[in-house]
Design a protein around this motif. Structure first.
Motif, mmCIF file in Angstrom:
data_model
loop_
_atom_site.group_PDB
_atom_site.id
_atom_site.type_symbol
_atom_site.label_atom_id
_atom_site.label_comp_id
_atom_site.label_asym_id
_atom_site.label_seq_id
_atom_site.Cartn_x
_atom_site.Cartn_y
_atom_site.Cartn_z
ATOM 1 N N SER A 129 0.828 -1.204 0.000
ATOM 2 C CA SER A 129 0.000 0.000 0.000
ATOM 3 C C SER A 129 0.862 1.254 0.000
ATOM 4 O O SER A 129 0.585 2.203 -0.745
ATOM 5 N N ASP B 221 2.283 1.713 -3.426
ATOM 6 C CA ASP B 221 1.264 2.246 -4.331
ATOM 7 C C ASP B 221 1.114 3.754 -4.164
ATOM 8 O O ASP B 221 1.010 4.495 -5.146
ATOM 9 N N HIS C 225 -0.296 5.278 -7.499
ATOM 10 C CA HIS C 225 -1.375 4.364 -7.879
ATOM 11 C C HIS C 225 -2.538 4.497 -6.898
ATOM 12 O O HIS C 225 -2.877 3.568 -6.162
#
Length: 75
Positions: free
Chosen positions: A52, A55, A60
Motif C-alpha cells: 500500500s 502504491d 497508484h
C-alpha cells in the motif's frame, strides 16, 4: 525496581538525549507497533502495508471523488 519507576527514570533520561537517540527509540517503537499489529491481523498484513505504501509513492491511488463516482456508476 518496579516498572513505574523505570518508566519515570527513562522519561527523565530522554529529556537530555540528542535527536539521534530519540530517532532510534522511535524506530524501535514503530517496529514494535507494526509487529503487534501484524500478529493481531495475520501474517500477510505487513506485506499488504508495504505494498500500500509503495502504491501511494508510485501514485497508484484514486481520490475520494473518483471512488464515489465509480461506485455510483455501477448502480
Amino acid at each position: 525496581m518496579d516498572l513505574a519507576l523505570k518508566k519515570i527514570e527513562l522519561i527523565d533520561w530522554l529529556k537530555d538525549q540528542d535527536q539521534n537517540i530519540i530517532d532510534q527509540i522511535d524506530e524501535i517503537r514503530k517496529s514494535e507497533l507494526l509487529k503487534r499489529y501484524s500478529e493481531r491481523m495475520g501474517q500477510d498484513v505487513g506485506s499488504k502495508l508495504k505494498r500500500s505504501n509503495l502504491d501511494i509513492i508510485q501514485g497508484h491511488t484514486k481520490s475520494q471523488k473518483e471512488v464515489e463516482a465509480l461506485f455510483k456508476n455501477r448502480k
